[in-house]
Design a protein around this motif. Structure first.
Motif: not given
Length: 224
Positions: A75-86
């Motif tokens: 897993i490279a990282g966490i991305v934000w896409n409202p209303p949640t992060s993935c």
């Protein structure tokens, strides 16, 4: 007219797909500037003080739509896409051809076939000298403990005639008992925990679409 042989249907069928087995999920801080190289520019990286949350998911499935196989998800990282992060997977390695094809075409993952070699070893006083190109590149490095006994898991990527050692993961005695409870005859099982892990994938040559899905996990922690 040449007759074409019908391709056998995939064992996956329609979702939801159910997997049973043991897994080790470890989180690591990854430098944001490194993680961005693996994440589509349309996403905003969830970061703080120059770091995002990445890690790896190492699983050994006893039962799945295509039977027994192993999987390593970086897993490279966490991305934000409202209303949640993935979470965003930078690399997926499996030792099943069918699981690889399914991951690429149906789930939009950067799946690749690999070989998983497992060996229990006694390693007193050993230091980490293994080359771990990809995990180290994104700031994780080889996962290494220094117990009296451990399980060495070597992951080797296979691309046609080319074979590349990706990483060696050493799971210590305590972690081994938790990750693979069947090896611990005196285990104490904790309560059942249910969680949902939202994820993004896609934007690959095999699946250019952006996919959003959730992994529903039900597990038991192994108590020391």
């Amino acid at each position: 007219m040449e007759a074409k042989q019908a391709k056998p249907p995939s064992g996956y069928g329609k979702p939801p797909w159910v997997f049973n087995g043991s897994a080790l999920y470890q989180l690591h801080l990854v430098k944001a500037e490194t993680a961005r190289a693996f994440i589509p520019k349309e996403f905003k990286l969830v970061e703080a003080f120059g770091y995002t949350l990445g890690g790896f998911f190492l699983a050994s499935y006893d039962d799945s739509p295509v039977g027994i196989f192993d999987e390593l998800v970086v897993i490279a990282g966490i991305v934000w896409n409202p209303p949640t992060s993935c979470a965003w997977a930078a690399r997926v390695l499996v030792n099943s051809d069918e699981a690889c094809v399914h991951g690429r075409k149906d789930v939009g993952l950067p799946s690749q076939v690999a070989r998983f070699s497992k060996k229990i070893t006694a390693i007193p006083g050993r230091s980490d000298t293994k080359i771990n190109r990809f995990l180290r590149m994104i700031g994780i490095g080889t996962v290494f403990n220094n117990p009296k006994n451990g399980l060495d898991i070597q992951v080797t990527e296979i691309k046609g005639p080319a074979v590349t050692d990706i990483c060696t993961i050493n799971v210590g005695t305590a972690s081994l008992a938790k990750a693979m409870p069947d090896l611990n005859s005196n285990k104490l099982m904790g309560p059942v925990i249910k969680m949902s892990l939202p994820s993004f994938s896609g934007r690959t040559e095999h699946n250019p679409h952006l996919l959003k899905y959730s992994c529903q996990i039900e597990c038991r922690l192994v108590l020391p």
